[in-house]
Design an enzyme around this catalytic site. Structure first.
Site, PDB file in Angstrom:
ATOM      1  N   TRP A  61       2.897  -5.032  -5.021  1.00 55.86           N
ATOM      2  CA  TRP A  61       3.482  -4.438  -3.808  1.00 55.86           C
ATOM      3  C   TRP A  61       2.411  -4.144  -2.758  1.00 55.86           C
ATOM      4  O   TRP A  61       2.579  -4.386  -1.569  1.00 55.86           O
ATOM      5  CB  TRP A  61       4.223  -3.152  -4.202  1.00 55.86           C
ATOM      6  CG  TRP A  61       5.192  -2.611  -3.216  1.00 55.86           C
ATOM      7  CD1 TRP A  61       4.985  -2.376  -1.882  1.00 55.86           C
ATOM      8  CD2 TRP A  61       6.552  -2.211  -3.477  1.00 55.86           C
ATOM      9  NE1 TRP A  61       6.117  -1.853  -1.316  1.00 55.86           N
ATOM     10  CE2 TRP A  61       7.094  -1.741  -2.271  1.00 55.86           C
ATOM     11  CE3 TRP A  61       7.346  -2.181  -4.623  1.00 55.86           C
ATOM     12  CZ2 TRP A  61       8.400  -1.255  -2.164  1.00 55.86           C
ATOM     13  CZ3 TRP A  61       8.642  -1.701  -4.522  1.00 55.86           C
ATOM     14  CH2 TRP A  61       9.169  -1.248  -3.309  1.00 55.86           C
ATOM     15  N   ARG A 107      -0.207  -5.534  -2.018  1.00 59.17           N
ATOM     16  CA  ARG A 107      -0.757  -6.660  -1.262  1.00 59.17           C
ATOM     17  C   ARG A 107      -0.078  -6.802   0.100  1.00 59.17           C
ATOM     18  O   ARG A 107      -0.562  -7.537   0.950  1.00 59.17           O
ATOM     19  CB  ARG A 107      -0.622  -7.968  -2.047  1.00 59.17           C
ATOM     20  CG  ARG A 107      -1.431  -7.993  -3.307  1.00 59.17           C
ATOM     21  CD  ARG A 107      -2.921  -7.772  -2.993  1.00 59.17           C
ATOM     22  NE  ARG A 107      -3.679  -7.582  -4.206  1.00 59.17           N
ATOM     23  CZ  ARG A 107      -4.137  -8.573  -4.945  1.00 59.17           C
ATOM     24  NH1 ARG A 107      -3.921  -9.815  -4.583  1.00 59.17           N
ATOM     25  NH2 ARG A 107      -4.803  -8.327  -6.053  1.00 59.17           N
ATOM     26  N   ARG A 118       0.087  -5.692   3.321  1.00 58.78           N
ATOM     27  CA  ARG A 118      -0.865  -4.847   4.040  1.00 58.78           C
ATOM     28  C   ARG A 118      -0.291  -4.208   5.300  1.00 58.78           C
ATOM     29  O   ARG A 118      -0.989  -3.498   6.004  1.00 58.78           O
ATOM     30  CB  ARG A 118      -2.110  -5.692   4.377  1.00 58.78           C
ATOM     31  CG  ARG A 118      -2.934  -6.001   3.160  1.00 58.78           C
ATOM     32  CD  ARG A 118      -3.870  -7.168   3.421  1.00 58.78           C
ATOM     33  NE  ARG A 118      -3.126  -8.421   3.611  1.00 58.78           N
ATOM     34  CZ  ARG A 118      -3.678  -9.601   3.856  1.00 58.78           C
ATOM     35  NH1 ARG A 118      -4.988  -9.706   3.950  1.00 58.78           N
ATOM     36  NH2 ARG A 118      -2.936 -10.671   4.006  1.00 58.78           N
ATOM     37  N   ARG A 169      -6.404  10.333 -10.416  1.00 61.68           N
ATOM     38  CA  ARG A 169      -7.659  11.084 -10.270  1.00 61.68           C
ATOM     39  C   ARG A 169      -7.342  12.568 -10.164  1.00 61.68           C
ATOM     40  O   ARG A 169      -8.169  13.403 -10.518  1.00 61.68           O
ATOM     41  CB  ARG A 169      -8.376  10.724  -8.966  1.00 61.68           C
ATOM     42  CG  ARG A 169      -9.090   9.395  -8.961  1.00 61.68           C
ATOM     43  CD  ARG A 169      -9.945   9.274  -7.702  1.00 61.68           C
ATOM     44  NE  ARG A 169     -11.217   9.969  -7.828  1.00 61.68           N
ATOM     45  CZ  ARG A 169     -11.977  10.315  -6.795  1.00 61.68           C
ATOM     46  NH1 ARG A 169     -11.578  10.074  -5.549  1.00 61.68           N
ATOM     47  NH2 ARG A 169     -13.116  10.930  -6.989  1.00 61.68           N
ATOM     48  N   ARG A 171      -8.448   8.142 -17.575  1.00 58.97           N
ATOM     49  CA  ARG A 171      -7.400   7.151 -17.347  1.00 58.97           C
ATOM     50  C   ARG A 171      -7.821   5.707 -17.635  1.00 58.97           C
ATOM     51  O   ARG A 171      -7.014   4.793 -17.485  1.00 58.97           O
ATOM     52  CB  ARG A 171      -6.947   7.230 -15.889  1.00 58.97           C
ATOM     53  CG  ARG A 171      -8.048   6.838 -14.913  1.00 58.97           C
ATOM     54  CD  ARG A 171      -7.528   6.645 -13.512  1.00 58.97           C
ATOM     55  NE  ARG A 171      -8.613   6.635 -12.541  1.00 58.97           N
ATOM     56  CZ  ARG A 171      -8.456   6.342 -11.271  1.00 58.97           C
ATOM     57  NH1 ARG A 171      -7.258   6.057 -10.812  1.00 58.97           N
ATOM     58  NH2 ARG A 171      -9.474   6.346 -10.435  1.00 58.97           N
ATOM     59  N   ARG A 188      10.860  -5.439  10.531  1.00 61.48           N
ATOM     60  CA  ARG A 188      10.295  -6.798  10.477  1.00 61.48           C
ATOM     61  C   ARG A 188       9.477  -6.983   9.206  1.00 61.48           C
ATOM     62  O   ARG A 188       9.593  -7.999   8.525  1.00 61.48           O
ATOM     63  CB  ARG A 188       9.397  -7.020  11.702  1.00 61.48           C
ATOM     64  CG  ARG A 188       8.810  -8.405  11.712  1.00 61.48           C
ATOM     65  CD  ARG A 188       7.858  -8.612  12.872  1.00 61.48           C
ATOM     66  NE  ARG A 188       7.451 -10.003  12.947  1.00 61.48           N
ATOM     67  CZ  ARG A 188       6.634 -10.502  13.849  1.00 61.48           C
ATOM     68  NH1 ARG A 188       6.160  -9.728  14.791  1.00 61.48           N
ATOM     69  NH2 ARG A 188       6.303 -11.772  13.835  1.00 61.48           N
ATOM     70  N   ARG A 193       9.647 -11.181  -2.100  1.00 57.65           N
ATOM     71  CA  ARG A 193       9.841 -10.563  -3.408  1.00 57.65           C
ATOM     72  C   ARG A 193      11.237 -10.743  -3.982  1.00 57.65           C
ATOM     73  O   ARG A 193      11.457 -10.429  -5.166  1.00 57.65           O
ATOM     74  CB  ARG A 193       9.467  -9.084  -3.343  1.00 57.65           C
ATOM     75  CG  ARG A 193       8.026  -8.831  -2.933  1.00 57.65           C
ATOM     76  CD  ARG A 193       7.019  -9.624  -3.754  1.00 57.65           C
ATOM     77  NE  ARG A 193       5.639  -9.296  -3.403  1.00 57.65           N
ATOM     78  CZ  ARG A 193       4.575  -9.773  -4.029  1.00 57.65           C
ATOM     79  NH1 ARG A 193       4.702 -10.636  -5.030  1.00 57.65           N
ATOM     80  NH2 ARG A 193       3.355  -9.440  -3.643  1.00 57.65           N
TER      81      ARG A 193
END
Lengths: 245, 245, 245, 245
Positions: D95, D97, D99, D109, D182, D200, D209
């Site tokens: 997902w 990717r 951008r 973390r 982790r 868009r 996808r």
């Protein structure tokens, strides 16, 4: 915290320069009176799942995010605004360098642009380039610009606008394609657009364009955008305004 | 495969319109004679680590990537070009809507723009809006544009340019700030810039701007960019050109 | 200025962590010994056409651009680098949040990832979350971590990696689709990618990831990227390094 | 046109896979019952100022914009959605990717990720790589996967998840920093995020996808996103759905 009345959607155009304006079309992420800026706050809490002490208070959270900008700026992408703007072409030329905004502008290819043009006031002309010396008079000019000079420039500019308009109308009447009839169109002519982006990018725009080094005309537009931002995102803008002093 | 001579860096400006040009400044990802387009090919192989049969052949790999564009377009981001362009302001206005390119343009705030302006040829004017009817004559114009009309428009345009230039010089001489003296500047005046982006985005630019619906002037610039692309990325451009027919 | 020897293309992988590396693939905009960083400098000069006094000196120009970052950062978009990186998946998870880079990564959908995993050293484990307390031990843990604890964690981690690898191989052998067999894959496993972007974005990456608040592991990768940047863009990086102290 | 009841804000989470969901948080640009998709339509009309015949009808305008995508896609940037998603890490890896979206994700973390993991059903496992052969069994595997094999994989996967969880809890209890504890975390573990972008870009996400070549798991998430889009932008989605058949 009780909200100022101006948190209600503001849709009246804010006048800018002689014929321009900025108008709010739509906002998202601003929450409501009970939880202003909810879109930003909830997005931030998504990351930490309650693990940061002190973040239960919205003010402390927003302030932390704002002050640690780059690593913590993503929550400000979860709010945003669509605005409508009328400004001279040369202002749009600078505006469109902001590549993170979405634009839909009137096109002189498709419809003749109305005869509305920017004529700076004498007061404005006398400012010269303001704090940006590079934008001022050409190097080597020995003359000190005076009010008479400024007024002469204004008349000549109005004449230039008129000269073009006459030719434009004549060209369109002769059947010259609209996309060519515009070749002589001055960059001081007003155009109109909608612009949309998220709050992070609006803040970036304000930082650059409210700067005293920016051209005075786009500063005026940025101030109108900031005014709208303040009405929609009062707590974020309080931090923004504080950070500029 | 032996490489065509034009794969060597091409740096001569390619003339466009009456006073414009496009010039290659720098390329990356194009590999060398032994392995053209190496940057793209190696990036693609990074993903699959040799697991796709048939991909040992560069041609087959490139063709697969190209034809399955969106999911497999990222390797084309591993090559790119910097170019230099001189074009009328109204062409730059369209060009700058491509938000994935980097731009550095001459600024009329900082230096007076030289008196170089675009005057379309009679032949060009007679094309009207080409395949894009919206860009043609205003609706309701009954007149059929003829050569005389086109020539009349040309003279009037030249006059408009001259009228502005006189006022511009006089304003600058009077000490009017450069950033204001430009208000009357016609959008047909030439400006200059450098533009840089990766090959994926250049192909997107070409797709939109070589289209017959684009304004004829920017089509000419896109064709010059395509010419340079062909000299640098011959195999990718073979696929691109084939995809347009 | 005579250039340091390391300005030559650097292609040896720089080792990072126990099994990772960063390797330079290609650079653009770096000019040559006669004019280093030429791509940046020429792009900047495009805007001003010689109108700024003092900018005839490259050093003064670069320094001006760098220190007035946001309004003058575009010239740094006219240089860039492609690198190759091997890093644990959890490092890539952080890295890929940088949305201005291009990525092509090995895909575990297409090829089984080799059994190479990150095991932090005892020294690293004892650092706890470094300057970022949030990343440290869970709140309420009364225990003080000691070397024995760190060593126990290392052995257990190695065991976890082994446990998964056995199941992975058995699943692949049974014909389980690769894209599902990976479900149990630990985020400490190494993956590999190419990444490309312009220098402006690399500097943004370095600013965020060399920060003491960033996870120690990605700091090590950022330092390797900075090392490569210094070899390619020595004058820009001198300004960058100075700005961080 | 009278609007379907589901145009009302939809905020119930839509379940996806065994423990995941997609939930609408906020929409903009969708107009109201009187003028659905108003944000898109008004932005489009901004460009043409009434100069296109036929565009007085919303349906004709939307259809024109949609079918001439790239040159006329900008109006779809004037609407958008914020959603909340819970999905396995390997789904987020794909997902992210994209951008052009904004993300705020839970961070391991900062807070231990809860013990919720994805176990594919037997039916899903038997699909192999679906239409994407590359994602299927490793080449050379002669075995035909059967139900027993699929069940064996499921039990082993559950065991792997359990094995990690035990070590994770023990590591956290010992005071190992969360960001290191982790390392062994499987990519099948669920994480959670908010994602925001304009329509868009959501359509671009759906195109990639919902494609049969995408991994089945992310297809299920894309279908949930499409379902929400249909409830908010019914006319645009009618065009989108028609374009896929």
């Amino acid at each position: 915290m009780s909200l100022p009345e101006h948190l209600l959607p503001y849709t009246e155009p804010i006048p800018v320069l002689d014929h321009g304006f900025v108008r709010l079309v739509e906002t998202w992420g601003k929450g409501d009176a009970g939880e202003p800026e909810a879109g930003i706050i909830e997005a931030a809490r998504q990351s930490t799942q309650g693990s940061f002490r002190g973040w239960e208070k919205d003010e402390k959270l927003l302030s932390f995010l704002f002050c640690n900008k780059p690593p913590h700026a993503t929550p400000f992408e979860f709010a945003g605004m669509v605005i409508e703007v009328r400004a001279p072409i040369f202002v749009f030329r600078e505006w469109h360098r902001h590549r993170q905004q979405s634009y839909n502008e009137m096109s002189a290819r498709y419809a003749p642009l109305p005869d509305v043009n920017y004529v700076p006031t004498v007061e404005r002309i006398m400012m010269s380039g303001g704090k940006n010396k590079q934008a001022g008079a050409v190097t080597g000019t020995e003359v000190n610009l005076d009010v008479e000079g400024a007024e002469k420039f204004r008349s000549e500019l109005i004449e230039t606008y008129g000269f073009f308009q006459e030719d434009y109308e004549s060209a369109l009447a002769m059947g010259i394609p609209k996309e060519l009839a515009r070749c002589g169109m001055p960059v001081g002519r007003y155009s109109q657009m909608r612009a949309s982006t998220n709050l992070r990018n609006w803040l970036g725009f304000l930082t650059l364009r409210m700067d005293p080094g920016a051209q005075w005309e786009i500063q005026k537009y940025a101030e109108a955008v900031a005014y709208i931002c303040r009405s929609q995102f009062p707590r974020v803008m309080e931090l923004f305004d504080a950070s500029r002093n």
